[in-house]
Enzyme design. Structure first.
Site, PDB file in Angstrom:
ATOM      1  N   LYS A  52       0.837  -1.208   0.000  1.00 10.93           N
ATOM      2  CA  LYS A  52       0.000   0.000   0.000  1.00 10.93           C
ATOM      3  C   LYS A  52       0.868   1.252   0.000  1.00 10.93           C
ATOM      4  O   LYS A  52       0.603   2.211  -0.735  1.00 10.93           O
ATOM      5  CB  LYS A  52      -0.958  -0.025   1.207  1.00 10.93           C
ATOM      6  CG  LYS A  52      -2.023  -1.118   1.068  1.00 10.93           C
ATOM      7  CD  LYS A  52      -2.804  -1.382   2.352  1.00 10.93           C
ATOM      8  CE  LYS A  52      -3.762  -2.556   2.148  1.00 10.93           C
ATOM      9  NZ  LYS A  52      -4.491  -2.917   3.380  1.00 10.93           N
ATOM     10  N   GLN A  96      -4.470  -1.383   9.604  1.00  9.46           N
ATOM     11  CA  GLN A  96      -4.385  -2.732   9.049  1.00  9.46           C
ATOM     12  C   GLN A  96      -4.925  -3.754  10.057  1.00  9.46           C
ATOM     13  O   GLN A  96      -4.524  -3.772  11.215  1.00  9.46           O
ATOM     14  CB  GLN A  96      -2.919  -3.050   8.692  1.00  9.46           C
ATOM     15  CG  GLN A  96      -2.729  -4.382   7.980  1.00  9.46           C
ATOM     16  CD  GLN A  96      -3.390  -4.416   6.602  1.00  9.46           C
ATOM     17  OE1 GLN A  96      -3.329  -3.453   5.853  1.00  9.46           O
ATOM     18  NE2 GLN A  96      -4.037  -5.531   6.282  1.00  9.46           N
ATOM     19  N   ASP A 119     -11.034   2.811   4.119  1.00  7.78           N
ATOM     20  CA  ASP A 119     -11.394   1.395   4.040  1.00  7.78           C
ATOM     21  C   ASP A 119     -12.914   1.209   3.988  1.00  7.78           C
ATOM     22  O   ASP A 119     -13.406   0.112   3.738  1.00  7.78           O
ATOM     23  CB  ASP A 119     -10.831   0.626   5.252  1.00  7.78           C
ATOM     24  CG  ASP A 119      -9.490  -0.030   4.943  1.00  7.78           C
ATOM     25  OD1 ASP A 119      -9.253  -0.358   3.764  1.00  7.78           O
ATOM     26  OD2 ASP A 119      -8.686  -0.216   5.876  1.00  7.78           O
TER      27      ASP A 119
END
Ligand code: NDP
Length: 304
Positions: A52, A96, A119
């Site tokens: 990422k 994460q 997200d």
């Protein structure tokens, strides 16, 4: 021969569009920024987060990698998120998952400013998605829709069967397919006669987390198969079940001692009309959509 829906070329096209958008924003003095929070040392998470951060660098986004220790407390994480919410150089906050057990993950994800929730996990964004209002949409489900659309696979009027109902994949992809006018059936571990339902699918999405769970007899000939699963195989028996006689896989397995299979048995791909391979399918879209969401968040936050 079934058609392979090539995640690499679709992800590359999206990344190209994102880089163009970043260029336009740069001309206005805006550089979208992503904060990636990686707690502790989970090998798979480290690989994902590294990819990422690298994608940000490739596309011209700013990124800040923050790595709290594995024993960090919920309170310290909440302070960190508050700080990231307040920072003007940060447009997207990515935490994460999975987080260590001592951390209250739900509380933490709800602390992220919905405007920076790249997200798409915050209940505000989940609610907006359900209501069909513009939202930051979870990356993997958004990527699945991009694969279908950019491959000219019709969605409207089709029967889409989604196996899996997680908040991250199953539920949001079902909602997105519904918004695209598919007739949607959601299946899960309590579903009876699963094969009878999956065999009715024009579009079958498998997000289960079980290696090769969808077998050839569960697939309608000609169906489009979207395989979200990422399952690592390490034993010879498992390998032979799915890949016996596949020389390319064999070489990779011998070298690394493992290989990856999705939630759809690769033999079932041959029954379908089109499919996303694993690796090389849905997974590649997830990062591309994260980049797209970060740029979107940067624009929305500035009213652009
Ligand atoms: P979860 O474990 O959160 O959800 C799995 C779902 O599958 C649940 O809804 C569960 O049902 C259902 N399920 C489990 N067993 C069965 C069964 N026997 N029959 C029918 N349904 C069943 O997983 P995620 O949604 O987070 O992830 C799914 C897969 O996708 C994983 O392999 C994961 O690694 C992968 N993934 C890939 C991404 C990518 O970028 N490609 C991103 C995110 C995930 P129930 O609710 O009843 O328990």
């Amino acid at each position: 021969m079934p058609r392979i829906l090539d995640g690499a070329s679709i992800a590359a096209a999206i990344k190209h569009e994102v880089a163009e958008e970043v260029g336009k924003l740069a001309a206005r003095g805006v550089r979208p920024g992503l904060a990636a929070v990686l707690v502790g040392h989970v090998a798979a998470s480290e690989i994902y987060v590294r990819s990422k951060v690298q994608a940000c660098a490739d596309l011209g986004l700013y990124s800040d990698l923050i790595t709290p220790a594995a024993d960090v407390t919920t309170e310290a994480m909440l302070d960190l998120v508050a700080d990231l919410n307040a920072r003007d150089d940060i447009d997207g906050v990515l935490i994460q998952l999975p987080l260590p057990p001592q951390i209250d993950s739900k509380r933490l994800l709800e602390a992220v400013d919905p405007a920076k929730d790249v997200d798409g996990f915050h209940p505000v964004n989940a609610g907006r998605l359900l209501a069909g209002r513009p939202a930051l949409v979870p990356c993997t489900p958004a990527g699945i829709i991009e694969i279908l659309k950019r491959s000219n696979i019709p969605i409207a009027g089709q029967h889409a069967v989604v196996v899996g109902r997680s908040d991250i994949v199953g539920k949001p992809v079902a909602i997105l397919l519904l918004h695209e006018n598919a007739t949607v059936t959601i299946c899960h571990s309590k579903t009876r006669k699963l094969g009878e339902i999956t065999r009715q699918a024009d579009i079958l999405v498998a997000a289960i987390g079980r290696p090769g769970f969808i077998t050839p007899d569960m697939v309608r000939p000609g169906a489009t198969l979207i395989d979200v699963g990422i399952n690592r195989l390490t034993t010879r028996d498992e390998f032979d079940r799915f890949f016996k006689g596949d020389a390319k896989r064999e070489a990779a397995f011998a070298k690394r001692g493992s290989t990856i299979v999705g939630d759809i048995d690769p033999h079932a791909f041959q029954v379908g009309g089109a499919y996303t391979p694993v690796p090389g399918g849905v997974g590649l879209l997830t990062i591309a959509m994260l980049m797209a969401n970060t740029v979107r968040a940067a624009k929305l936050r500035r009213g652009l």
